[in-house]
Write a protein that holds these residues in place. Structure first.
Motif, PDB file in Angstrom:
ATOM      1  N   GLY A 290       0.925  -1.057  -0.061  1.00 50.01           N
ATOM      2  CA  GLY A 290       0.012  -0.234  -0.093  1.00 50.01           C
ATOM      3  C   GLY A 290       1.138   1.164  -0.330  1.00 50.01           C
ATOM      4  N   GLY A 292       0.537   4.904   1.271  1.00 49.22           N
ATOM      5  CA  GLY A 292      -0.421   5.694   2.974  1.00 49.22           C
ATOM      6  C   GLY A 292       0.313   7.170   2.151  1.00 49.22           C
ATOM      7  N   ARG A 299       1.587   9.979  -3.785  1.00 49.33           N
ATOM      8  CA  ARG A 299       0.517   8.666  -3.957  1.00 49.33           C
ATOM      9  C   ARG A 299       0.476   8.107  -5.199  1.00 49.33           C
ATOM     10  N   GLN A 442     -12.363  -5.940  -3.301  1.00 48.16           N
ATOM     11  CA  GLN A 442     -11.166  -6.086  -1.926  1.00 48.16           C
ATOM     12  C   GLN A 442     -11.271  -7.627  -2.158  1.00 48.16           C
ATOM     13  N   LEU A 457      -0.971  -0.601  -4.063  1.00 45.45           N
ATOM     14  CA  LEU A 457      -2.117   0.048  -3.464  1.00 45.45           C
ATOM     15  C   LEU A 457      -2.540   1.146  -3.142  1.00 45.45           C
ATOM     16  N   ILE A 458      -3.416   2.249  -3.662  1.00 44.34           N
ATOM     17  CA  ILE A 458      -3.953   3.100  -3.518  1.00 44.34           C
ATOM     18  C   ILE A 458      -5.228   3.578  -2.628  1.00 44.34           C
ATOM     19  N   SER A 459      -5.364   3.645  -1.467  1.00 44.26           N
ATOM     20  CA  SER A 459      -6.829   4.311  -1.213  1.00 44.26           C
ATOM     21  C   SER A 459      -6.810   5.418  -0.278  1.00 44.26           C
ATOM     22  N   GLU A 464      -8.912   0.615   4.629  1.00 42.40           N
ATOM     23  CA  GLU A 464      -8.620  -0.210   3.282  1.00 42.40           C
ATOM     24  C   GLU A 464      -7.492  -0.370   3.194  1.00 42.40           C
ATOM     25  N   VAL A 465      -6.519   0.191   3.327  1.00 44.43           N
ATOM     26  CA  VAL A 465      -4.987   0.172   3.546  1.00 44.43           C
ATOM     27  C   VAL A 465      -3.827  -0.653   3.717  1.00 44.43           C
ATOM     28  N   SER A 469      -3.254  -4.846   2.561  1.00 45.65           N
ATOM     29  CA  SER A 469      -1.767  -4.234   2.628  1.00 45.65           C
ATOM     30  C   SER A 469      -0.515  -5.174   3.510  1.00 45.65           C
ATOM     31  N   ILE A 472       3.234  -1.139   3.544  1.00 48.26           N
ATOM     32  CA  ILE A 472       3.126   0.103   3.344  1.00 48.26           C
ATOM     33  C   ILE A 472       4.337   0.518   3.545  1.00 48.26           C
TER      34      ILE A 472
END
Length: 505
Positions: A290, A292, A299, A442, A457-459, A464-465, A469, A472
């Protein structure tokens, strides 16, 4: 301190959206007031209400002690409210001096423009702010940082009572930031009320007296900047319960990833002026990493750089140990790097084409022979991915624009998977889809990782991250703060990294 501009119980609605609800903001003479919040918090809408772009549906504005309702931005400007936007809103083909005095040019006794006086006054003004430039040059010939400084100097020179600075340092070098802060100090000393909008915590704590925090169009907090710890500010912006997060009791951890497989993706030293600064990201097969960070952390720029969509000043990207040519989307795709963009409607789906056409689009080179595409092979691939991703459509011939947001996102994922990728870059894969579809997407990401894909993964949703993940990479202002792994992949460690004073790094 005297209140110069006071917004009380401001509400603003658009069809299907409440942009602002019961928001208060008071700007005082000789004070720098921070306005903060993540994307969609309502900052831009509030600024537009204050400056006459929007008329509020609810609430009142008081300016210099009188009830006001600005019908247009020109009215707010004439009253003494000056705004400097992140995107410089001056006239690029005109000279620097003409831009500084735009709308209030000095004239001679015949009523004609006095260019000599204008150039001399502009030079004197800019010199007094530490901005040394040939004022006869067209504005567009200067760098973006200098253009931004000219815009700020122009605002400061209009005898405004309120100056609104919207992300003013986004294009500035460190020395230019110092010059900007010197200008702000002069405004403060002259009794001007300054509204300072930025996502850079170090700047906020350095220059601002008070802060207002918005989230989802509502007022979360307003008070003295010095009385608000960084960690609490970040938690407020993100809507996290600080005490609950702190109870997780984790500490920040830095170290190498556990020994295992060789990286499928190794990006190192990614740098692009004002956007990325020496960013490293490593992903192993089957690993979800992820990214963050708060708004503006870098990001999206990081995954764009890896995917070849953002030109770099320096750095390299390696896939399976082979170095890619950076700045080339085609080279990245050939190596097996594919990206799901943040805005699926603008950059992803083709709404007027069918599900079949959207999915097969990326696979056409593999499906063609002598320039002809095999419909049988195309149907086979489309059918396989519609079943695997559980895409709900009346048939493969249904227009993608008619599908739900979650199914549109699955169609995009199917298109990427048709390319048999090694690395999947996902920028906000669950944004704008309902809870049920979000859970399905997901679960699908987890399934793809288990099949051996490397995933970035970006959120904007921190839970969610954290939950999705294995590791991170924490970013702030385009730089890597730390990499969290193992038991340290939790909200407490993530928030602590984001709130840390970068001057202590």
């Amino acid at each position: 301190m005297e209140a110069v501009l006071a917004a009380t119980s401001i509400g603003k609605r658009f069809p299907g959206v409440v942009a602002l609800s019961d928001v208060d903001l008071t700007l005082r003479a000789g004070e720098v007031h921070a306005l903060v919040g993540e994307n969609g918090a309502g900052k831009s809408t509030l600024i537009k209400v204050l400056t006459g772009v929007y008329t509020p549906d609810d609430g009142t504005l008081e300016y210099l002690g009188e009830r006001k309702r600005f019908a247009r931005p020109l009215d707010a400007q004439a009253a003494g409210i000056s705004t400097v936007y992140q995107e410089v809103n001056l006239v690029p083909l005109q000279s620097v001096a003409s831009n500084v005095f735009l709308g209030r040019e000095p004239r001679n006794r015949f009523g004609l423009l006095d260019f000599r006086a204008m150039n001399a006054q502009a030079t004197q003004l800019l010199d007094s702010y530490g901005i040394r430039v040939d004022v006869t040059r067209p504005l567009r010939t200067l760098g973006m940082g200098v253009q931004q400084m000219v815009a700020v100097a122009r605002a400061a020179a209009t005898e405004a009572r309120v100056v609104i600075l919207d992300e003013p340092t986004s294009s500035l070098e460190p020395r230019e930031v110092d010059t900007l802060f010197a200008i702000i100090e002069r405004l403060r000393a002259d009794g001007v009320a300054v509204l300072y909008v930025s996502h850079r915590l170090d700047e906020l704590y350095r220059i601002c007296d008070r802060v207002t925090v918005l989230r989802d169009g509502r007022l979360v907090h307003s008070g003295a900047m010095a009385d608000l710890p960084r960690l609490k500010l970040v938690a407020m912006m993100l809507g996290r319960d600080l005490e609950e997060v702190q109870r997780e009791g984790a500490t920040k951890f830095e170290g190498e990833h556990a020994a295992g497989q060789a990286p499928v993706l190794a990006a190192s030293g990614l740098s692009a002026k004002h956007r990325l600064d020496d960013v490293d990201v490593t992903v192993r097969p089957g690993e979800i990493v992820g990214l963050g960070g708060l708004l503006g952390a870098g990001r999206s720029e990081t995954v764009m750089a890896i995917a070849g969509a953002l030109p770099l000043d320096s750095g390299e990207v390696n896939v399976d140990g082979k170095r890619l040519r950076t700045g080339s989307v085609a080279a990245a795709m050939r190596a097996g790097v594919v990206m799901l963009p943040e805005d699926r409607k603008a950059d992803g789906i083709l709404p007027d084409l069918s599900v079949r056409e959207n999915i097969a689009l990326a696979a056409l080179p593999r499906l063609s022979a002598a320039g002809l595409v095999s419909r049988r092979r195309q149907d086979s691939i489309v059918d396989t991915f519609m079943k695997r991703l559980r895409i709900k459509a009346a048939s493969p011939d249904q227009r993608v624009g008619e599908l739900s947001g979650g199914n549109q996102q699955k169609v995009l994922l199917a298109r990427l998977l048709c390319m048999q990728p090694k690395v999947l870059l996902l920028d906000e894969p669950t944004r704008g889809i309902d809870v049920g579809a979000k859970a399905e997407v997901q679960a699908l990401i987890d399934e793809l990782a288990k099949d051996g894909l490397g995933v970035v993964l970006i959120s904007s949703e921190f839970d969610e991250v954290v939950e999705g993940s294995d590791a991170i990479v924490v970013l702030r202002e385009g730089k890597v703060v730390t990499r969290l792994e193992g038991d340290n992949v939790n909200e407490a460690a993530l928030l602590a990294a984001l709130a840390e004073d970068s001057r202590d790094d």
